[in-house]
Scaffold this active site. Sequence first.
Site, PDB file in Angstrom:
ATOM      1  N   CYS A   1      12.599  49.626  57.772  1.00 58.32           N
ATOM      2  CA  CYS A   1      12.033  50.839  57.177  1.00 58.32           C
ATOM      3  C   CYS A   1      10.499  50.839  57.290  1.00 58.32           C
ATOM      4  O   CYS A   1       9.900  51.869  57.550  1.00 58.32           O
ATOM      5  CB  CYS A   1      12.365  50.950  55.697  1.00 58.32           C
ATOM      6  SG  CYS A   1      14.017  50.441  55.264  1.00 58.32           S
ATOM      7  N   ASP A   2       9.890  49.684  57.049  1.00 58.84           N
ATOM      8  CA  ASP A   2       8.434  49.656  56.839  1.00 58.84           C
ATOM      9  C   ASP A   2       7.639  48.946  57.918  1.00 58.84           C
ATOM     10  O   ASP A   2       6.404  48.985  57.894  1.00 58.84           O
ATOM     11  CB  ASP A   2       8.134  48.992  55.482  1.00 58.84           C
ATOM     12  CG  ASP A   2       8.766  49.759  54.332  1.00 58.84           C
ATOM     13  OD1 ASP A   2       8.896  50.984  54.455  1.00 58.84           O
ATOM     14  OD2 ASP A   2       9.142  49.135  53.325  1.00 58.84           O
TER      15      ASP A   2
ATOM     16  N   CYS B   1      12.488  45.626  53.424  1.00 67.84           N
ATOM     17  CA  CYS B   1      13.112  46.306  54.565  1.00 67.84           C
ATOM     18  C   CYS B   1      12.153  46.413  55.743  1.00 67.84           C
ATOM     19  O   CYS B   1      11.352  47.341  55.817  1.00 67.84           O
ATOM     20  CB  CYS B   1      13.612  47.685  54.148  1.00 67.84           C
ATOM     21  SG  CYS B   1      14.411  48.542  55.510  1.00 67.84           S
TER      22      CYS B   1
END
Length: 308
Positions: free
Chosen positions: A135-136, A132
Amino acid sequence: MENVIIIGTGAAGLTAAIYTARANLNPLVIEGREPGGQLTTTTEVENFPGFENGIMGPELMDIMRKQAARFGTRYQYGTVESCSLEGPVKTLTLDSGETLEAKAVIICTGASAKYLGLPSEQALIGYGVTSCATCDGAFYRDVPVAVVGGGDSAMEEATFLTRFASKVYLIHRRGEFRASQIMIDRMNANEKIEVLYNTVVEEVLGVEEKSVKGLKLKNVKSGESSELAVDGFFLAIGHKPNTDPFKGQLEMDETGYLITDSTKTTLDGVFAAGDVQDSVYRQAISAAGTGCMAALEAERYLERTDHA
Ligand code: NAP
């Protein structure tokens, strides 16, 4: 007993919730490990009609969730671990041990990111290996990272990661991408991205250190091996449908996608919508469309069986 239980809160599940709630069916929605589904792990959505200037994926899902709640949709956190779907009363058992009963079930459990399956990759998930970018990505400021894959997700993730990373290597096992031309053009126009064609990842380096230090690569054309120093490794190689709890009860294809006729599964009163039954289109808008269809078909099923 519930009238209808919808499993999943992606575009399909929330659209099914909006429709069944507006039909006064008082739906219960089971919200699993990835509330909001795949759109919450994407950045800007430019192709969902109604948003001329695009909308961020998480925001779109938040709006859908509130829209469904406005008509009385109830949400319950949990993961369906097993179920009994034959007959007029459907039973779902959650990870908490709680058992729920419903007259109709709409399965919208979507699909989850795939991994290469290398032991070193598995050991470093959460320590520099991730599926992701949204997300990261921000954890990888001013360091080099690599993305593996050749579809639209890989183009999108590689392009997104250039916001943070000093350099993005895009690793693809073949000599041409399957992504759409507009996404390829956008990726190609980005000077921070370097494409490594005909290349596979053999090992993720850094298991001892518990953090990604690099990749061991192999060029499948020349057979040459090399090492690439990166701090982050992003998987963008597609998805697997989330159908494990339904194995043995509903018909699936060889990959695990549910087989449907319109949105009807092979059992009466059980419907499926979105990526869990769609290996072809896999778009937010087509998931929403099948979510609507499943809701209407569930409504008709309930009318028919309640009056029988
Ligand atoms: P995808 O189209 O299935 O592409 C997966 C890619 O990963 C392929 O290039 C495949 O290589 C590669 N791959 C698969 N297994 C691999 C392995 N074991 N090792 C190395 N490479 C591997 O998946 P996706 O990119 O996630 O896209 C899924 C759907 O969502 C598509 O319909 C796409 O159009 C859509 N999507 C749209 C957008 C957008 O429009 N904004 C964004 C993201 C996704 P091969 O090519 O060699 O098979």
